[in-house]
Design an enzyme around this catalytic site. Structure first.
Site, PDB file in Angstrom:
ATOM      1  N   GLN A 237      11.933  36.141  63.313  1.00 28.83           N
ATOM      2  CA  GLN A 237      13.277  36.537  62.879  1.00 28.83           C
ATOM      3  C   GLN A 237      13.214  37.463  61.665  1.00 28.83           C
ATOM      4  O   GLN A 237      14.169  38.159  61.366  1.00 28.83           O
ATOM      5  CB  GLN A 237      14.097  35.285  62.517  1.00 28.83           C
ATOM      6  CG  GLN A 237      14.482  34.444  63.721  1.00 28.83           C
ATOM      7  CD  GLN A 237      15.345  33.251  63.365  1.00 28.83           C
ATOM      8  OE1 GLN A 237      14.988  32.132  63.682  1.00 28.83           O
ATOM      9  NE2 GLN A 237      16.475  33.458  62.719  1.00 28.83           N
ATOM     10  N   ARG A 384      21.468  28.002  62.502  1.00 31.54           N
ATOM     11  CA  ARG A 384      22.766  28.659  62.662  1.00 31.54           C
ATOM     12  C   ARG A 384      23.647  28.345  61.457  1.00 31.54           C
ATOM     13  O   ARG A 384      24.777  27.856  61.578  1.00 31.54           O
ATOM     14  CB  ARG A 384      23.439  28.218  63.950  1.00 31.54           C
ATOM     15  CG  ARG A 384      24.329  29.334  64.475  1.00 31.54           C
ATOM     16  CD  ARG A 384      24.765  29.108  65.875  1.00 31.54           C
ATOM     17  NE  ARG A 384      25.487  30.277  66.337  1.00 31.54           N
ATOM     18  CZ  ARG A 384      25.524  30.667  67.590  1.00 31.54           C
ATOM     19  NH1 ARG A 384      24.870  30.009  68.492  1.00 31.54           N
ATOM     20  NH2 ARG A 384      26.216  31.719  67.941  1.00 31.54           N
ATOM     21  N   CYS A 385      23.120  28.641  60.308  1.00 36.57           N
ATOM     22  CA  CYS A 385      23.734  28.161  59.075  1.00 36.57           C
ATOM     23  C   CYS A 385      23.138  28.933  57.926  1.00 36.57           C
ATOM     24  O   CYS A 385      21.992  29.338  57.978  1.00 36.57           O
ATOM     25  CB  CYS A 385      23.403  26.677  58.976  1.00 36.57           C
ATOM     26  SG  CYS A 385      23.359  25.983  57.347  1.00 36.57           S
ATOM     27  N   GLU A 760      27.280  32.084  62.651  1.00 40.91           N
ATOM     28  CA  GLU A 760      27.058  30.661  62.412  1.00 40.91           C
ATOM     29  C   GLU A 760      28.347  29.875  62.211  1.00 40.91           C
ATOM     30  O   GLU A 760      28.328  28.644  62.220  1.00 40.91           O
ATOM     31  CB  GLU A 760      26.148  30.497  61.211  1.00 40.91           C
ATOM     32  CG  GLU A 760      26.771  30.980  59.924  1.00 40.91           C
ATOM     33  CD  GLU A 760      25.755  31.055  58.801  1.00 40.91           C
ATOM     34  OE1 GLU A 760      24.645  31.518  59.048  1.00 40.91           O
ATOM     35  OE2 GLU A 760      26.088  30.647  57.702  1.00 40.91           O
TER      36      GLU A 760
END
Ligand code: CDP
Length: 806
Positions: A237, A384-385, A760
Site C-alpha cells: 500500500q 479501513r480507518c 473508510e
C-alpha cells in the site's frame, strides 16, 4: 448540417470531470480476469518460499534441525534466525519504532510465528519441506488477555526489552507495557465529572478483527548480483516507504532498489507494514541468486499478518440532567500482540484516537491509552480507518446511547442537542483538533426525515408492548450513529512515519497531442484511482478524462509518496493533483497570451480553453496549447507542459455522516434481520458519485461483518480459533443487507477542490450504528451494553442473561 456550437456545459460534460459518474476504467481489465497481480508474475528460474510456523503461542526454541527439509529433492535452501544473523536481519524495525523477529530467535511469542523459511523449486515442495523442519520447543506460560498483561506475575513476553525502561512517551510501567499516551485536560475533566448531574461508565470492547483482503500478502524478490540491484514486486500500500525502510535495513542503496506494486486485491491497512515474508524472500534471492516468490495462504494471513482494533475502552461521559454533555474521559488498554507493529504516525502511538469526542461539543475531555504486549500476532493497523478513529467512533457512539438510556432521552434527540453547530466551524475540539467544516444538524435532520424516524419509534413502542404481553418473540432495534472522521494524514508537522514526513505527490506530463500521464505516490487497491484522479485533471485542465493515464506503484517512476491508507489519497494526492494542474494551467495561460497577442490578465478560463475577455471567439483550447507547448512557446520559455507537486496539507479533513439502522432480533435464536440501513455521508466535494457509492457499500459490508460476527479469537493457550473462513465471518451477498445511501456536501475550506476522504467512513460509522441497533433492541429490558460481535450465539446469550428464556 449540424452547426450547433457546444455550450460550456456540453463541453464540460464531455470531459467526464468531477461530479461525473464515470465508469471505472480499471474494470475493463478486472472484469475480464486480466488484472496483473503479484502471483501472476513468473520469472525465469523463480523459486518459492514457505514458512515453518510455531504451533505454540509462547515457547522457548531449544533447537531447530533443518537437515531433513534440506534433503528433500527440490529444496534449495532453508533459512533460520541463525542464517539471518549473518546478514544482521534476524530482527527488523517495525513502523511503530519497535523491533520484531523476522524468524524465531530463541523463543516464539505467538501461534503461527515464522520459525524457518524454506526455498524450493516448487511451491508444493516448499510446503512439504516446511513440515520437515524439526523444532524442539519448551512451553512457557501464555497470556492473551490484555487486561491481565500488566498484572503482577504476568509472563514476560519480550525478554529482549527487559532492561528497557522507556516507552514511546515516557516510562514503561511493567515488563509487558509498550507505551502510555494521554491527551486532553485531565484536571479540568475530573473537575467536570465531580460536579456532573449525570455520569455513565462502561467497558466498551472493540474486539480484535482482521482486514482479510481477498488477495493475501505476497512478494517476488529478485536480486541482480552483477548490478547490485534489488527489484521487489509486492502487495504494498506504500511502495516508497517499503523502498526506504528496505534500504535502511538491508543497506542496499535506495536508488538500487526498485519497488513495484502491481494490481492489488484489497489492502484495508493489512498491506502497509513490512512482513517476514518480504525480508526472507529478499535474503533468499541474495543467497540463491534467483528470484524468490512468497505467497501467503489464508490461514497465514488471518493469524499472522496485521490485525486491527483490540481496544478495551473504559468510557465515561458526564452531562447535565437535561442532556447537555459536560465532559468525557476514557482509559484504554490497547492490545498490541507480541511486537508493536502498529501502523501509526510516529507522534501518535494510539493513532488519532483523540478524535473520541466525536461530533459533540464537549467543553473538556481526557484520554489515556496504555499499550500492552500479549501472546498474539502483532499489528494494530488502520483497517479501513485513520489510525484508531474507528475505535474512537465506536466508544463515543455507544457512550452517547448509554447516556441517552440513563437520561430517558431519545438517542437521536440527545445527539441533536449536543452536535457541534454549523456556525462553530472551524471548530477546535477539547483535544485540540481543528475540524475544518461541517453542517451536522442538516445531515442529522435529513437522515431522520428520510427514514421517518418518528414513525419508526412509534412502531418500536407498539412492538415492545406486544413483546411484554407475550404476543411476539421479536424485539426491534433502531441504531443511530453520527460520526466525525479525521482523514488525510497529514500535515507534516503532525505526522511522520519513522521520520518520513507525511505529504504526498503528483506528477503530470501533458503530451503534445493533448493527452497525458499522471503519476502519484499513492497506490490503489481497488478504490478506482485510475478513474478519479483523471477526473480531477479533466476539470482542472479541460482535457477529457479518457485522455489521461494514471499510474501508481512504481518507485522508479512515481514521485515520492507515503501511499494509500486512512482515506488519505483524495485529501493529499487529490490536492497534489489539482495543484500540479494549476502549475500547468499557469504556463498554458502564458502560452495562450503569447499566441493571442494579449496580456495574461486579459484571458479568462472557460471549461477547456483560455479566451480573451470580451472577445470569446478568440480562444485557445488546452489541446491546442499542449501542441504549442512543444512547438511555439514564448521566447525564453522552456518547452514542454508538465508539473510536479508535493502537497503537505495544512490540516486533516473531517468528513462526517449520519447513519440509521433498523433490525429485528428473534430472542429465541439470537438471529437478527437488518430491515433498513440508511447512510448519509458528507465527504465535501464529490469527485465520482458512483465510486463513492461503491466505497460506501464496501465499507458498510465490512462494518456489518465486524459488528455482527468478526473476531480473531484466541483460547487460553493462545491457539487462534478463527484462522480460516470456516470460523471467521466473511459475509457474502446472501447475508449482506441492502444499503440506502445519501449525502450532503460541505466542502473542505483548505483543500484545493474542497474534497475530503470517504473510503473508510462507512466502516467508522457503520460499526457503532449496527451495535447501537442491537443494543437498542434490548434496552427496554434493562440491558445497557452487549459486547461485539453480535453474532447469533452471543446475542442469544445476552437474551438468556436477561432472563428471556426462563
Ligand atoms: O485513500 P483512499 O483511496 O483509500 O480513500 P479516498 O481518498 O476516500 O478515496 C476513495 C475513492 O473515492 C477514490 O477513488 C476517490 O477518488 C473517491 N472519492 C471521491 O470520488 N470523492 C471524494 N470526495 C472522496 C473520494
Amino acid at each position: 448540417m449540424n452547426d450547433h456550437t457546444p455550450t460550456s456545459a456540453e463541453r464540460a460534460a464531455k470531459l467526464e470531470g468531477m461530479g461525473c459518474k464515470r465508469k471505472r476504467v480499471e474494470d475493463v481489465r478486472f472484469v475480464q480476469g486480466k488484472g496483473n497481480y503479484v502471483d501472476d508474475l513468473k520469472l525465469p528460474g523463480m523459486l518459492y518460499g514457505d514458512f515453518t510456523r510455531s504451533p505454540h503461542a509462547h515457547a522457548r526454541v531449544k533447537s531447530i534441525d533443518t537437515s531433513k527439509a534440506a534433503a528433500l529433492p527440490g529444496v534449495v535452501a532453508v533459512l533460520t534466525a541463525e542464517t539471518l544473523k549473518t546478514v544482521n536481519l534476524a530482527w527488523m524495525p517495525t513502523l511503530a519504532g519497535d523491533v520484531q523477529m523476522v524468524l524465531a530467535d530463541g523463543k516464539v511469542l505467538y501461534q503461527n510465528q515464522e520459525v524457518a523459511f524454506v526455498i524450493a523449486e516448487d511451491r508444493y515442495v516448499a510446503a512439504d519441506a516446511a513440515d520437515l523442519v524439526e523444532v524442539e520447543y519448551e512451553g512457557l506460560p501464555v497470556n492473551v488477555d490484555p487486561l491481565k498483561a500488566m498484572a503482577d506475575g504476568a509472563p514476560m513476553i519480550r525478554e529482549d526489552l527487559k532492561d528497557k525502561t522507556d516507552g514511546a512517551h515516557g516510562k514503561r510501567k511493567h515488563h509487558n507495557h509498550v507505551f502510555s499516551w494521554a491527551a486532553g485536560d485531565k484536571a479540568a475533566t475530573d473537575a467536570a465529572f465531580a460536579k456532573a448531574d449525570v455520569t455513565i461508565r462502561e467497558l466498551i470492547v472493540y474486539p480484535r478483527c482482521h482486514p482479510c483482503p481477498l488477495e493475501t500478502c505476497q512478494c517476488v524478490a529478485s536480486f541482480d548480483k552483477i548490478k547490485g540491484e534489488l527489484t521487489l514486486w509486492g502487495t504494498f500500500q506504500a511502495p516508497h516507504v517499503i523502498r526506504t525502510v528496505g534500504s535502511l535495513i538491508s543497506k542496499i542503496p535506495e536508488h538500487k532498489i526498485h519497488v513495484i506494486a502491481p494490481d492489488i486485491g484489497g489492502g484495508f491497512g493489512n498491506k502497509v507494514g513490512a512482513y517476514s515474508g518480504y525480508i526472507c524472500s529478499i535474503v533468499a534471492s541474495i543467497v540463491t541468486g534467483r528470484p524468490v516468490k512468497w505467497v501467503e495462504d489464508r490461514i497465514e494471513n488471518l493469524s499472522t499478518t496485521a490485525f486491527a482494533r483490540d481496544f478495551h475502552m473504559d468510557m465515561e461521559i458526564a452531562a447535565t440532567k437535561d442532556g447537555k454533555v459536560t465532559a468525557m474521559r476514557c482509559y484504554t488498554i490497547a492490545d498490541h500482540g507480541a511486537f508493536d507493529a502498529c501502523a501509526n504516525a510516529t507522534k501518535w502511538p494510539a493513532g488519532l484516537f483523540s478524535i473520541i469526542s466525536g461530533s459533540y461539543d464537549f467543553p473538556v475531555a481526557h484520554v489515556l491509552v496504555d499499550g500492552v504486549y500479549t501472546n498474539k500476532a502483532p499489528g494494530g493497523v488502520a483497517y479501513r480507518c485513520s489510525f484508531r478513529v474507528t475505535e474512537a467512533a465506536y466508544a463515543i457512539e455507544r457512550g452517547m446511547d448509554i447516556l441517552a438510556q440513563k437520561l430517558g432521552m431519545d438517542p437521536a434527540e440527545l445527539r441533536v442537542k449536543n452536535l457541534i453547530r454549523r456556525e462553530q466551524f472551524p471548530y477546535t475540539s477539547a483535544f485540540g483538533w481543528q475540524y475544518d467544516s461541517g453542517d451536522y444538524h442538516t445531515a442529522m435532520r435529513k437522515a431522520m426525515e428520510s427514514v421517518d424516524y418518528k414513525k419508526l419509534r412509534q412502531e418500536q413502542k407498539a412492538k415492545r408492548e406486544a413483546f411484554k404481553r407475550g404476543e411476539t418473540r421479536e424485539v426491534m432495534g433502531i441504531g443511530v450513529a453520527f460520526f466525525t472522521e479525521i482523514v488525510g494524514a497529514g500535515p507534516s508537522r503532525a505526522c511522520d512515519i519513522l521520520g518520513i514526513a507525511m505529504f504526498d505527490s503528483a506528477e503530470i506530463r501533458i503530451h503534445p497531442t493533448g493527452t497525458g500521464i499522471c503519476r502519484l505516490g499513492t497506490k490503489s487497491q481497488g478504490q478506482g484511482h485510475e478513474t478519479t484522479y483523471a477526473q480531477i485533471i479533466a476539470t482542472e485542465l479541460g482535457l477529457p478524462a479518457d485522455n489521461i493515464m494514471v499510474e501508481e506503484g512504481n518507485t522508479d517512476t512515481a514521485p515520492y509518496g507515503l501511499g494509500t491508507y486512512g482515506s488519505r489519497s483524495t485529501p493529499v494526492s487529490g490536492a497534489a493533483t489539482a495543484m500540479a494542474c494549476r502549475k500547468i494551467k499557469a504556463k498554458a495561460q502564458m502560452i495562450a497570451a503569447y499566441m493571442l497577442e494579449v496580456h495574461d490578465d486579459d484571458l479568462e478560463w472557460d471549461v477547456d480553453r483560455f479566451r480573451v475577455k470580451g472577445a470569446p471567439e478568440r480562444a485557445k483550447t488546452m489541446t491546442e496549447l499542449a501542441w504549442a507547448a512543444y512547438h511555439e512557446v514564448p521566447p525564453g520559455m522552456e518547452p514542454g507542459l508538465e508539473a510536479i507537486n508535493y502537497y503537505d496539507p495544512p490540516n486533516f479533513t473531517f468528513p462526517f455522516g449520519a447513519y440509521i439502522c433498523v433490525l429485528d432480533i428473534d430472542v429465541d435464536t439470537g438471529v437478527s434481520k437488518v430491515r433498513r440501513f440508511y447512510a448519509l455521508d458528507d465527504c465535501g466535494t464529490r469527485i465520482n458519485p458512483m465510486i463513492i457509492e461503491g466505497q460506501i457499500h464496501g465499507g458498510l459490508t465490512e462494518a456489518f461483518a465486524i459488528a455482527m460476527g468478526q473476531e480473531i479469537h484466541y483460547d487460553d493457550d493462545g491457539n487462534v480459533t478463527t484462522a480460516s473462513f470456516m470460523d471467521y465471518f466473511l459475509p457474502t451477498a446472501v447475508e449482506t443487507p441492502h444499503w440506502e445511501t445519501d449525502w450532503t456536501t460541505t466542502p473542505s475550506p483548505h483543500h484545493p477542490i474542497g474534497a475530503k476522504g470517504v473510503g473508510e467512513s462507512p466502516n467508522v460509522g457503520g460499526v457503532p450504528c449496527f451495535s447501537n441497533a442491537v443494543n437498542d433492541a434490548f434496552a427496554f429490558l434493562g440491558s445497557t451494553h452487549i459486547q461485539m460481535p453480535h453474532d447469533h450465539w452471543r446475542v442469544w446469550t445476552a437474551a438468556d442473561k436477561l432472563g428471556l428464556h426462563d
